[in-house]
Design a protein around this motif. Structure first.
Motif, short mmCIF file in Angstrom:
data_model
loop_
_atom_site.label_atom_id
_atom_site.label_comp_id
_atom_site.label_asym_id
_atom_site.label_seq_id
_atom_site.Cartn_x
_atom_site.Cartn_y
_atom_site.Cartn_z
N SER A 206 -11.14 -11.23 -8.38
CA SER A 206 -10.44 -10.12 -7.74
C SER A 206 -10.34 -10.36 -6.24
CB SER A 206 -11.16 -8.79 -8.02
OG SER A 206 -11.32 -8.56 -9.41
N ARG A 207 -11.41 -10.81 -5.67
CA ARG A 207 -11.42 -11.03 -4.22
C ARG A 207 -10.41 -12.10 -3.82
NH1 ARG A 207 -13.46 -14.49 -0.93
NH2 ARG A 207 -14.52 -15.65 -2.59
N VAL A 208 -10.38 -13.19 -4.57
CA VAL A 208 -9.43 -14.27 -4.23
C VAL A 208 -7.98 -13.79 -4.38
CG1 VAL A 208 -8.58 -16.53 -4.93
CG2 VAL A 208 -11.05 -16.11 -4.78
N VAL A 209 -7.72 -13.03 -5.43
CA VAL A 209 -6.37 -12.50 -5.62
C VAL A 209 -5.98 -11.62 -4.44
CG1 VAL A 209 -4.95 -10.97 -7.05
CG2 VAL A 209 -6.45 -12.64 -8.15
N ILE A 210 -6.88 -10.75 -4.05
CA ILE A 210 -6.58 -9.87 -2.91
C ILE A 210 -6.37 -10.69 -1.64
CG2 ILE A 210 -7.56 -8.10 -1.40
CD1 ILE A 210 -8.96 -6.95 -3.89
N ASN B 135 -5.39 -13.78 -1.32
CA ASN B 135 -4.12 -14.51 -1.38
C ASN B 135 -2.95 -13.61 -1.03
OD1 ASN B 135 -5.27 -16.94 -2.10
ND2 ASN B 135 -4.93 -16.69 -4.29
N LEU B 136 -2.90 -12.45 -1.66
CA LEU B 136 -1.76 -11.56 -1.44
C LEU B 136 -1.75 -11.01 -0.01
CD1 LEU B 136 -1.72 -9.70 -4.87
CD2 LEU B 136 -0.24 -11.55 -4.10
N GLU B 137 -2.91 -10.58 0.45
CA GLU B 137 -2.95 -10.07 1.82
C GLU B 137 -2.66 -11.16 2.83
OE1 GLU B 137 -5.50 -6.12 2.44
OE2 GLU B 137 -6.75 -7.91 2.23
N GLY B 138 -3.04 -12.39 2.50
CA GLY B 138 -2.83 -13.50 3.42
C GLY B 138 -1.37 -13.82 3.65
N THR B 139 -0.50 -13.36 2.78
CA THR B 139 0.93 -13.61 2.99
C THR B 139 1.51 -12.70 4.05
OG1 THR B 139 1.59 -12.00 1.30
CG2 THR B 139 1.15 -14.26 0.56
N GLY B 140 0.80 -11.60 4.35
CA GLY B 140 1.35 -10.61 5.26
C GLY B 140 2.30 -9.65 4.59
N PHE B 141 2.58 -9.84 3.32
CA PHE B 141 3.51 -8.98 2.60
C PHE B 141 2.82 -7.80 1.93
CE2 PHE B 141 6.59 -11.63 3.84
CZ PHE B 141 7.07 -12.63 3.01
N PHE B 142 1.51 -7.89 1.79
CA PHE B 142 0.79 -6.86 1.03
C PHE B 142 -0.39 -6.33 1.83
CE2 PHE B 142 3.06 -7.68 -2.85
CZ PHE B 142 3.38 -9.03 -2.80
N LYS C 3 -3.50 -18.50 -9.60
CA LYS C 3 -2.34 -18.35 -10.49
C LYS C 3 -2.01 -16.88 -10.73
CE LYS C 3 -2.09 -22.76 -12.85
NZ LYS C 3 -0.83 -23.05 -12.13
N VAL C 4 -3.04 -16.06 -10.85
CA VAL C 4 -2.78 -14.62 -10.98
C VAL C 4 -2.01 -14.13 -9.75
CG1 VAL C 4 -3.87 -12.35 -11.04
CG2 VAL C 4 -4.75 -14.19 -12.50
N ALA C 5 -2.49 -14.52 -8.59
CA ALA C 5 -1.82 -14.11 -7.35
C ALA C 5 -0.41 -14.69 -7.26
CB ALA C 5 -2.65 -14.54 -6.15
N ASP C 6 -0.23 -15.89 -7.73
CA ASP C 6 1.11 -16.50 -7.71
C ASP C 6 2.10 -15.69 -8.53
OD1 ASP C 6 0.15 -20.04 -7.57
OD2 ASP C 6 0.96 -18.68 -6.02
N VAL C 7 1.68 -15.27 -9.70
CA VAL C 7 2.59 -14.52 -10.56
C VAL C 7 2.95 -13.19 -9.92
CG1 VAL C 7 2.79 -13.35 -12.78
CG2 VAL C 7 1.80 -15.64 -12.68
N ILE C 8 1.96 -12.52 -9.40
CA ILE C 8 2.22 -11.22 -8.77
C ILE C 8 3.13 -11.40 -7.56
CG2 ILE C 8 1.16 -9.27 -7.57
CD1 ILE C 8 -1.36 -9.82 -9.28
N TYR C 9 2.83 -12.37 -6.75
CA TYR C 9 3.62 -12.64 -5.55
C TYR C 9 5.06 -12.96 -5.90
CZ TYR C 9 5.22 -15.38 -1.50
OH TYR C 9 5.94 -15.90 -0.45
N SER C 10 5.24 -13.87 -6.84
CA SER C 10 6.60 -14.28 -7.21
C SER C 10 7.37 -13.13 -7.83
CB SER C 10 6.55 -15.45 -8.19
OG SER C 10 5.95 -16.56 -7.61
N THR C 11 6.72 -12.35 -8.65
CA THR C 11 7.40 -11.25 -9.33
C THR C 11 7.88 -10.20 -8.32
OG1 THR C 11 6.06 -11.57 -11.31
CG2 THR C 11 7.20 -9.46 -11.09
#
Lengths: 386, 447
Positions: B67-71, B73-80, B159-167
């Protein structure tokens, strides 16, 4: 559709700009006539015999004798029998002694009905009045024409997509604009805000919005009286109260009434999502702006790709009576890829749903028939990230 | 007699004009429901809620760490922007249980991600589901399950973060990737350099070489299984090919009296393009890895270097100082004179073609400052993304939307570090590394 909407907006903007420029620049291009010199002098009446005697006498009459009354708006030079009739009264006829050798030419009674302005009044002394003064007399006809003609542009403006009518700068017109437009006037303008099937057909037949030019010069009816009228009245008589003649063509008017009657008999279609053509009073520019602002605040493109930021979608949303969006339809789209379009469509739907959830979309309660179906344009092209 | 125009008459005509325009406008307007143009929206991080994944058996700390890595990754993009669990109203107690969307709407979460982890022996299974809270639906394509060894738990989180990000964003994925770089140590005048590889976010660092010789400019192959780099092991710069799995190395094109450097793979991985210096002149050559055939692509008295293939393999962008200062040129992959595409003031170098083929990243030096920038492949729309004492050597993320580069601080104690930025200039941030680092090269997305 996007293009036509844009075209109409552009044409309206150009017209308004031209209007403003005309009023601003008109003074420079067409200089006003020199202001009427208001000269007040005492006038006394003489009989025709006296006048004839004056004319018969070659020598000018004594100064103290009152000058003959001269009618207004009579351009021909004042009684100049012996000398040559002045071809143009404009140049000062003073050099011609015959007409009125006395030093003071015939006094020109200014519009007697109008009291002299206080800043010009010099009533206690007589002033020489040049015979050319006839040329500077006002033209009451024009003023009469200008004054009471405002209602028609107000009608047009109310039904346009522009937020503000802002058509006429005539103060009288503005007053009228503040009033509620009648439904009778609305359908004549074929605006996309309010349409009835009847009006649509009518427009198709005529190929143009029906003329709303007055058949006759409207009477300067008091606006307050009009304001007291029921706004939603449909009868053409209502228009007459507003000094608007919807149509010149009686036959066309009859056709409108007939079609309106038919429309009233048509059963109402299913509410949610079934009615594409709004039937209620149009949304005002302010109402549409409020809706746009409310949704724009929830239209978040922070997580959108660069392709999405180059895309545009138009979605049709159907609402229930509570203002809840119940159906979405993608009408138009453009973008570099289908994925970007799909993404933007999803974002747009989210924005509408989110707006409803967070306090609701500001839909006027009394215009459900109008906003039961709305089209929204989400154009992300202008939202460039630096 | 003509009446002079006066104000009143002018106003009348203006009024008529306005009436005419308004009469005409409805004709041009559309028919149908009212059309409302939504004005400028907002660009801000999307609020997202990611409760800790549920332990469905034996997951222990894996659920929390994933969960921490997913969060991150997504926050690190600046989009979330993640909404912390302390703000959650509802609790996810079962992966297949219902979702109270109203509770998530109340905290303004636009996306909800639920997940579950189970471990059996050395096998780990991760599943997740993403919801569009305000639309009340599951995000299409964002309900998946991954399985693998426990050693690969981090990749599963990526990969979980990739799918969420791409979607959500519509962009390509890039979290499940690696970066090869030069790990530096020692003083600036006696710097020791080693090849290292890490996850894109700086985790899992592994060294590929020792510090006995200087290494520069590593580059991943298109499949990520090999690395090209320049080594000074022989005292002269030589292109070296390394197998990542076995670490076996091979020097390419050893010709006496020459120096080879700045190598890159072709998109198919079968050719290497590089710079070769001979007799004081540097030109660009290509070498077939299968046949060993060497082909000279440029022939100019100037210095031609830093070649990079287009994604379709048809063109090569490179750096040349033929006009007196380093500029960027594009030529066919078969060689030729090339046409200049850089047009601004300053010096341009280290061009790199985007994996998407739409941009070329570069280093620019102007007025005493260094910049990382991007331009269209014809040189238009040049945009500088960074500015500092020294920024250089950009490398593209697999999705062609993020760049990583080297930044060096000024002074005798200046240190090098790795930074990333997206092509809009947003989200500039440092990549955590164990010590100074330089010359990053991003791998393709891992299979």
């Amino acid at each position: 559709m996007e293009t036509r909407f844009h075209t109409g907006t552009v044409v309206s903007a150009i017209g308004h700009l031209g209007l403003v420029l005309w009023v601003m620049v008109g003074d420079w291009l067409f200089a006003d006539a020199p202001p009427d010199e208001v000269i007040v002098t005492s006038v006394s009446m003489i009989s025709s015999e006296e006048f004839a005697a004056l004319q018969a006498g070659a020598t000018p009459t004594p100064v103290e004798e009152p000058a003959p009354v001269r009618p207004q708006a009579r351009p021909e030079p004042v009684a100049e029998p012996p000398p040559e009739p002045e071809p143009e009264p404009l140049p000062e006829p003073l050099p011609e002694p015959e007409p009125l050798p006395e030093p003071e030419p015939e006094p020109e009674p200014e519009p007697v009905v109008a009291p002299p302005p206080s800043d010009v009044v010099q009533a206690e002394e007589e002033q020489t009045i040049q015979s050319e003064s006839t040329e500077i007399q006002p033209t009451p006809e024009a003023e009469d024409i200008v004054a009471p003609d405002p209602v028609q542009p107000e009608t047009e403006a109310e039904t346009s997509d522009a937020p503000e009518p802002a058509v006429s700068e005539d103060p009288a017109a503005e007053e009228v604009i503040q009033q509620e437009p009648t439904e009778a006037t609305v359908p004549e303008d074929t605006g996309d805000i309010t349409q009835t099937e009847a009006n649509v057909e009518q427009d198709a037949e005529t190929g143009m919005t029906t003329s709303i030019r007055p058949r006759t010069r409207p009477q300067p009816a008091p606006e307050t009286e009009v304001a007291a009228e029921e706004p939603p009245a449909e009868a053409p008589a209502e228009s007459a109260e507003l000094n608007v003649q919807p149509v010149d063509d009686t036959a066309t008017q009859d056709a409108i009434e007939a079609l309106l009657g038919e429309a009233a008999d048509v059963p109402v279609e299913e509410a949610s999502g079934g009615q594409d053509l709004p039937q209620g009073p149009p949304l005002t520019g302010g109402e549409m702006g409020d809706i746009s602002s409310a949704i724009a605040r929830r239209w978040n493109l922070g997580a959108a790709s660069t392709d999405v930021l180059s895309s545009m979608v138009v979605i049709r949303v159907s609402f229930d009576e509570g203002g809840r969006p119940v159906d979405f339809e993608l009408l138009e789209s453009s973008g570099p890829s289908q994925a970007a379009i799909d993404n933007l469509y999803s974002i747009a739907r989210r924005a509408v749903n989110r707006t409803h959830s967070e306090g609701g979309i500001p839909l006027p309660p009394d215009k459900f028939d109008t906003w039961r179906v709305l089209d929204f344009v989400f154009d992300a092209n202008g939202m460039r990230v630096r | 007699m003509i009446r002079p125009m006066n104000k009143a008459f002018g106003a009348l005509l203006a009024l008529a004009l306005g009436v005419g325009m308004l009469v005409a406008t409805p004709v041009l307007a559309q028919s149908g429901p009212p059309r409302i143009v939504i004005g400028q929206g907002v660009i801000e991080p999307m609020p997202i809620a990611i409760p800790t994944f549920i332990d469905e058996g034996g997951a222990g700390e894996y659920a929390r760490e994933i969960s921490r890595v997913v969060i991150a990754n997504l926050e690190g993009t600046g989009f979330f922007r993640n909404i912390g669990e302390e703000a959650h109203i509802s609790r996810i107690t079962s992966f297949d249980g219902g979702v109270a969307f109203e509770d998530w709407k109340a905290i303004n979460a636009q996306v909800l991600v639920t997940g579950a982890v189970s471990v059996s022996g050395d096998r780990i299974t991760v599943k997740f589901r993403a919801y569009d809270v305000f639309n009340g639906t599951t995000l299409e394509g964002a309900a998946l399950q991954f399985a693998g060894t426990t050693q690969g738990w981090r990749r599963m989180a990526h990969k979980v973060a990739d799918v969420i990000y791409s979607t959500i964003t519509g962009e390509g994925a890039y979290f499940d990737s690696r970066v090869v770089f030069v790990s530096e140590s020692g003083p600036k005048n006696a710097r020791l350099k080693r090849l290292a590889v890490m996850d894109y976010d700086g985790a899992n660092v592994a060294f590929l070489t020792d510090s006995n010789s200087i290494v520069l400019a590593p580059r991943f192959s298109p499949t990520g299984d090999r690395i090209l780099y320049t080594s000074y092991e022989t005292g002269f710069p030589r292109i070296t090919l390394m197998d990542v799995a076995t670490l076996r190395r091979q020097t390419l094109d050893e010709q006496p009296g020459t120096m080879t450097f700045a190598p890159r793979f072709s998109p198919d991985g079968g050719t290497v393009v590089f710079s070769l210096e001979r007799g004081g002149n540097t030109d660009i050559y290509s070498l077939s890895l299968s046949s060993g055939q060497l082909t000279q692509l440029t022939n100019a008295p100037s210095i031609e270097t830093a070649p990079s293939y287009s994604p379709d393999g048809s063109q090569i962008v490179f750096e040349s100082d033929r006009t007196g200062s380093p500029q960027i040129y594009v030529m066919p992959a078969s060689g030729g004179e090339g046409s200049r595409i850089s047009a601004g003031e300053g010096r341009y170098g280290t061009p790199v073609w985007s994996p998407r083929g739409d941009y070329i990243a570069f280093t620019k030096q102007n007025a005493g400052r260094f910049h990382i920038g991007v331009m269209r492949t014809d040189g238009s729309e040049e945009r500088l993304l960074t500015a500092s004492f020294l920024d250089e050597g950009p490398t593209w993320a697999p999705n062609g939307r993020v760049l990583m580069f080297t930044r060096e601080t000024a002074g005798a104690d200046g240190q090098t570090s790795l930074w990333s930025v997206d092509i809009t200039g947003r989200n500039l941030k440092q990549i955590p590394t164990n010590g100074p680092a330089s010359d990053p090269a991003w791998s393709p997305l891992l299979p």
